[in-house]
Design an enzyme around this catalytic site. Structure first.
Site, PDB file in Angstrom:
ATOM      1  N   SER A  51       7.859  -4.378  22.807  1.00  0.00           N
ATOM      2  CA  SER A  51       8.097  -4.218  21.145  1.00  0.00           C
ATOM      3  C   SER A  51       7.968  -2.840  20.898  1.00  0.00           C
ATOM      4  O   SER A  51       8.307  -2.419  19.870  1.00  0.00           O
ATOM      5  CB  SER A  51       7.214  -5.223  20.436  1.00  0.00           C
ATOM      6  OG  SER A  51       6.152  -4.886  20.628  1.00  0.00           O
ATOM      7  N   LYS A  92       1.250  -2.438  17.767  1.00  0.00           N
ATOM      8  CA  LYS A  92       2.275  -2.102  16.758  1.00  0.00           C
ATOM      9  C   LYS A  92       1.989  -0.764  16.092  1.00  0.00           C
ATOM     10  O   LYS A  92       0.909  -0.294  16.285  1.00  0.00           O
ATOM     11  CB  LYS A  92       2.342  -3.043  15.718  1.00  0.00           C
ATOM     12  CG  LYS A  92       2.627  -4.553  16.222  1.00  0.00           C
ATOM     13  CD  LYS A  92       4.126  -4.839  16.757  1.00  0.00           C
ATOM     14  CE  LYS A  92       4.066  -6.324  17.157  1.00  0.00           C
ATOM     15  NZ  LYS A  92       5.221  -6.485  18.145  1.00  0.00           N
TER      16      LYS A  92
END
Length: 247
Positions: A51, A92
Site C-alpha cells: 500500500s 501509512k
C-alpha cells in the site's frame, strides 16, 4: 645502516603504532556509539503490504524513529497499530491532522487540505477515489497509502465515528530510511507539498548522522588495523633491498 637511521625508523614505527591504536579506539567509539544511538532512537520494521509503493515496498526493512503522537506532522510516513484497522503494525502516510478539513479531488485530481491543493509526487499512480469533505477530529490523524489504488486506509473507514481518522496516540514511530534490501537503501524524505500548511513538515531524524558515525568508525578500525601488516611488509622489503645492496 647507521644507528641514527635505525633510531629514526624505530621512532617512526612507534608513532605509527600509537596513531593506528588511536584510530582503532576512535573507530570503535564511533561504531559502537552510532549503533547505541540508533538503537535508542530507532526501531526496525518490516513493511507488510504494497500500500505504500513506491516509497516502500512489501518486505522492505525500514528504520523508524520512536516518536509520540503529538510529534507527527502532515506528510510523515508512520508506523501505527489501531485495533479497528487490524491488530498489527501498519505503515501509512499522514495527510491531515486534527482540525484539518480534507477532501478529494479538485479539478486537477489533487487532494485538498483546508482548501489548499496538495501535489503528491510520491504517489505510485495518478487518480484516486473521491473523499467527501471531512473534518479530522482533534487528536486524530487521517492516513492514506501512496499506492491509492490498493491501499486500505482512512477512506475505507469514513463511516466510522472518527470518520476514518486514527488516534495520534496509536503512532509508534516515523519511518526515516529503508535499510533492506541493500539495493533499495534510501532515506525517506519529508514531502515539500505540506510545508506551506500551518506547522510545516517534521524535522528529519538523525539517521544520516548515525550512518555517518558507523561508516567512519568502520573506516578508522580497518585503517588502524591495517597499519601494522602494511608497515611490516614495507620494513621487510626495505631490509631485503639493503641486504641485496650490500651483497
Amino acid at each position: 645502516m647507521s644507528s641514527r637511521d635505525t633510531q629514526a625508523n624505530s621512532g617512526h614505527g612507534r608513532l605509527g603504532n600509537v596513531l593506528s591504536g588511536v584510530a582503532v579506539a576512535v573507530g570503535c567509539l564511533l561504531f559502537l556509539g552510532g549503533f547505541a544511538w540508533g538503537a535508542l532512537l530507532y526501531r526496525p520494521y518490516t513493511v507488510p503490504t504494497d500500500s505504500m509503493q513506491p516509497t516502500v515496498n512489501p518486505g522492505d526493512r525500514v528504520l523508524a524513529q520512536r516518536i509520540h503522537g503529538d510529534q507527527v506532522h502532515r506528510g510523515d510516513v508512520v508506523v501505527f497499530n489501531d485495533p479497528l484497522w487490524g491488530n498489527e503494525p501498519m505503515v501509512k502516510r499522514v495527510v491531515a491532522v486534527g482540525g484539518d478539513r480534507i477532501a478529494c479531488c479538485d479539478k486537477q485530481g489533487r487532494l485538498t487540505v483546508n482548501g489548499q491543493p496538495v501535489d503528491e509526487p510520491y504517489l505510485l499512480q495518478r487518480g484516486q477515489a473521491p473523499i467527501p469533505a471531512t473534518t479530522v477530529p482533534r487528536g486524530q490523524l487521517f492516513m492514506l497509502g501512496d499506492n491509492r489504488q490498493v491501499s486500505m486506509d482512512s477512506r475505507v473507514h469514513l463511516s466510522d465515528v472518527d470518520h476514518g481518522a486514527v488516534p495520534s496516540g496509536e503512532v509508534a514511530a516515523r519511518v526515516d530510511a529503508v535499510v533492506w534490501p541493500l539495493g533499495q537503501l534510501k532515506e525517506v524524505t519529508r514531502p515539500t507539498a505540506f510545508a506551506a500548511l500551518p506547522g510545516g513538515v517534521s524535522t528529519p531524524g538523525p539517521i544520516t548522522w548515525i550512518a555517518s558515525a558507523v561508516a567512519a568508525g568502520v573506516l578508522l578500525i580497518l585503517g588502524g588495523a591495517a597499519y601494522g601488516p602494511i608497515a611490516g611488509r614495507r620494513r621487510r622489503r626495505a631490509q631485503r633491498r639493503r641486504v641485496l645492496a650490500g651483497a
